[in-house]
Write an enzyme that holds these catalytic residues in place. Structure first.
Site, PDB file in Angstrom:
ATOM      1  N   TYR A  74      -1.389   3.070  -1.545  1.00 31.58           N
ATOM      2  CA  TYR A  74      -1.113   1.688  -1.947  1.00 31.58           C
ATOM      3  C   TYR A  74      -2.207   1.098  -2.825  1.00 31.58           C
ATOM      4  O   TYR A  74      -3.269   1.668  -2.976  1.00 31.58           O
ATOM      5  CB  TYR A  74      -0.741   0.794  -0.782  1.00 31.58           C
ATOM      6  CG  TYR A  74      -1.680   0.584   0.377  1.00 31.58           C
ATOM      7  CD1 TYR A  74      -1.185  -0.034   1.521  1.00 31.58           C
ATOM      8  CD2 TYR A  74      -3.017   0.955   0.374  1.00 31.58           C
ATOM      9  CE1 TYR A  74      -1.993  -0.285   2.616  1.00 31.58           C
ATOM     10  CE2 TYR A  74      -3.835   0.717   1.457  1.00 31.58           C
ATOM     11  CZ  TYR A  74      -3.323   0.090   2.575  1.00 31.58           C
ATOM     12  OH  TYR A  74      -4.133  -0.143   3.655  1.00 31.58           O
ATOM     13  N   GLU A  75      -1.868  -0.042  -3.435  1.00 30.37           N
ATOM     14  CA  GLU A  75      -2.673  -0.670  -4.486  1.00 30.37           C
ATOM     15  C   GLU A  75      -2.906   0.266  -5.668  1.00 30.37           C
ATOM     16  O   GLU A  75      -3.948   0.238  -6.328  1.00 30.37           O
ATOM     17  CB  GLU A  75      -4.020  -1.166  -3.933  1.00 30.37           C
ATOM     18  CG  GLU A  75      -3.929  -2.072  -2.726  1.00 30.37           C
ATOM     19  CD  GLU A  75      -2.991  -3.247  -2.910  1.00 30.37           C
ATOM     20  OE1 GLU A  75      -2.652  -3.590  -4.050  1.00 30.37           O
ATOM     21  OE2 GLU A  75      -2.567  -3.818  -1.889  1.00 30.37           O
ATOM     22  N   GLY A  76      -1.906   1.079  -5.950  1.00 35.69           N
ATOM     23  CA  GLY A  76      -1.985   2.069  -7.023  1.00 35.69           C
ATOM     24  C   GLY A  76      -2.421   3.401  -6.459  1.00 35.69           C
ATOM     25  O   GLY A  76      -3.524   3.526  -5.924  1.00 35.69           O
TER      26      GLY A  76
END
Length: 595
Positions: free
Chosen positions: A437-439
């Site tokens: 997550y968050e890229g």
């Protein structure tokens, strides 16, 4: 499983490597060493005594969705109330809205403690800090007045609503709509998935920052705007008022972080307000995203520390076989497994990666602080560029390390590590999301190559390398001569390799994706080597000065030597791999992957 904050290690990094009190003076606040150490000691007690006992229970109990409301695991609500009442939520908040304005270098240590004690618990408060940043920099005076104070205090929580079923990394595919109303508000309609803390029972209100498109917005990412959409609309008195048309449609069934509510959020003509300029939502969101990516890196670091602590405790207690050099504990039925070389290899890998990543986190936090708090505009600009370069490395490297160290923790326990009761398998499950997550970490690698290295022709990277080379050149400790030479050679190789990568990517855009992951990993290992050399040099200086804490400093030099001899050679493999080029990846016909 117990968690004890590594205060001695944190103090070494803050005071001896980065001189955090001088850093605070540069930022213009009045924090001294006694105050900083007091904050960390209190934080360690809160993390170890209040939060850590919730970790296993949160995993086993999970969250429940009952008639549209999420119930967090037992004990979470009480612990969160204590978190707010003790002022932990307001650590980094702006002073004018009730925050304490503490630097990231100090706050990051406490946040790491929370991640190590219970990642699920920390997730609820983590995104609120990012929401405060985005609103503080881009929100209107009215939005700041109505929402910032409650967000800073932790009385209200924030979320970040980007992802949709068809639009993850590629936000150009985003479909959520925003219809302007005559009163300056907008009606937001659409569904978002994977929303951490999208619904919970910890706070009286939840403030969603939502990406959506205006009716006349241009296509692609240039047509995305950011909106503030509260669960309860704020009254004139600043209190939660009418319930907004935003609901939790489902909870995701996940591999880990089960104590954190990961929600499907439905916006059905929910009332919201524009944050920043129309069609500039992505720029506003990146204010929040950079903080979130740094925090996710700290999640990997916290998990790594917890796994190392668990593995070390077990290795000291578990009796299996005799030492290859002869009995270590002849009075016992077998020797503790910490005497075996392969167990030492795993423990030292855990230790050096974890401690090295803590140094890198502090280096990045220093840049983040100076980006906003340095006195001169040119200092703020330079620090912002340094932080932008380091953030993708921190997010990817620290989370990869978290997963590796957690996996080694399972291995150290042997069959017991695979069993739930010891807690190691939970750390491995919980850490896995941090790489996604968050890229995803692949996206971080692309960001490093495309935006940070290609974006300025390698200028910022070469500046960092030159500064590290200068520091290596100042190393005068006789025991470190060999390591200093090796680190210097690696830094020069990193500079030359980056030039090769730039040339290859300019000639063939496929090379950007082909080299990115290995280039980021190579960069991370070399960065840690330079930081470990600096740590060893400080340790040698302390020993030469006759420090009474000689065991700590001797261990620091020995750990640095292990990193140089046994971890840094990993960079060789990444160097060779990225030089393999894109051709070997792209030449195989898609139909030929399987027959």
């Amino acid at each position: 499983m117990n968690y004890n904050a590594p205060l001695r290690e944190m103090c070494f990094v803050l005071h001896e490597l980065f001189d955090v009190t001088a850093h605070c003076d540069r930022l213009g606040n009045e924090l001294d060493r006694e105050t900083i150490d007091g904050i960390l000691e209190q934080g360690a007690r809160f993390a170890g005594q209040v939060v850590a006992p919730l970790n296993r229970q949160g995993d086993e109990q999970g969250c429940r969705l009952e008639k549209g409301s999420v119930r967090t695991p037992d004990g979470f609500r009480q612990a969160y109330q204590q978190y707010v009442e003790n002022g932990w939520a307001a650590m980094t908040g702006p002073l004018e809205y009730g925050g304490q304005g503490l630097p990231q270098m100090v706050a990051a240590c406490f946040h790491e403690m929370l991640m190590g004690a219970s990642l699920s618990f920390r997730i609820y408060s983590g995104l609120t800090e990012g929401a405060v940043l985005a609103l503080y920099r881009h929100g209107s005076a009215a939005l700041k007045r109505d929402y910032l104070g409650k967000l800073v205090s932790g009385q209200w929580a924030g979320t970040m609503c980007l992802t949709e079923p068809q639009a993850g990394t590629d936000l150009a595919l985003l479909r959520t709509r925003a219809e302007p109303q005559g009163d300056g508000s907008y009606l937001i309609s659409g569904s978002k998935i994977f929303i951490s803390g999208g619904e919970q029972d910890l706070t009286e209100n939840i403030v969603h920052l939502v990406l959506a498109r205006l009716p006349d917005a241009p296509t692609g990412v240039r047509g995305i705007s950011l909106f503030l959409v509260p669960k309860f609309i704020c009254t004139a008195e600043g209190e939660p008022g009418l319930r907004n048309a935003v609901t939790c449609g489902a909870l995701e069934h996940k591999m880990g972080i089960k104590g954190a509510a990961t929600c499907v959020m439905n916006f059905d003509a929910a009332q919201g307000w524009l944050v920043g300029e129309a069609n500039q939502g992505l720029a506003c969101m990146f204010t929040m995203m950079n903080d979130a990516r740094f925090q996710v890196g700290l999640q990997g670091l916290g998990i790594a520390e917890a796994a190392f602590q668990g593995g070390l405790a077990y290795a000291r207690e578990r009796l299996q076989s005799r030492s290859l050099a002869g009995p270590v504990a002849p009075e016992r039925s077998a020797d503790p497994i910490i005497c075996h070389p392969d167990v030492r290899r795993m423990l030292l890998t855990q230790k050096t990666l974890t401690e090295g990543c803590r140094m890198l986190a502090a280096l990045t936090a220093q840049a983040l602080d100076l980006e906003h708090g340095a006195a001169l505009p040119e200092e703020r600009l330079a620090a912002g560029r340094r932080a932008a370069l380091l953030i993708p490395i921190v997010k990817a490297l620290l989370t990869d390390v978290g997963q590796e160290v957690a996996s080694l923790g399972v291995q150290l326990y042997g069959g017991h590590g695979y069993i739930r009761e010891w807690g190691m398998e939970q750390l491995m499950r919980d850490s896995r999301i941090t790489q996604l997550y968050e890229g995803t970490n692949g996206i971080q690698a692309l960001d490093l190559i495309r935006r940070k290295v290609l974006g300025d022709g390698g200028e910022q990277l070469h500046l960092l390398i030159e500064q590290l080379l200068a520091q290596v050149g100042e190393c005068r400790s006789e025991p470190l001569t060999g390591m200093a030479k090796a680190v210097s050679q690696r830094l020069l190789e990193w500079r030359n390799l980056s030039a090769e990568v730039l040339d290859a990517c300019r000639c063939d855009p496929q090379e950007i994706g082909a080299v990115s992951v290995d280039f980021l990993a190579y960069s991370g290992y070399v960065l840690l080597a330079a930081l470990w050399l600096r740590a060893a040099e400080r340790a040698c200086a302390a020993l030469a000065a006759g420090s009474p804490d000689c065991a700590f400093y001797q261990a620091k030099v020995q750990a640095a030597t292990f990193y140089w001899r046994r971890i840094l050679p990993r960079a060789n493999a990444h160097c060779e791999a990225l030089r393999g080029g894109a051709q070997c990846l792209m030449s195989l016909d898609e139909a030929h992957f399987a027959f």
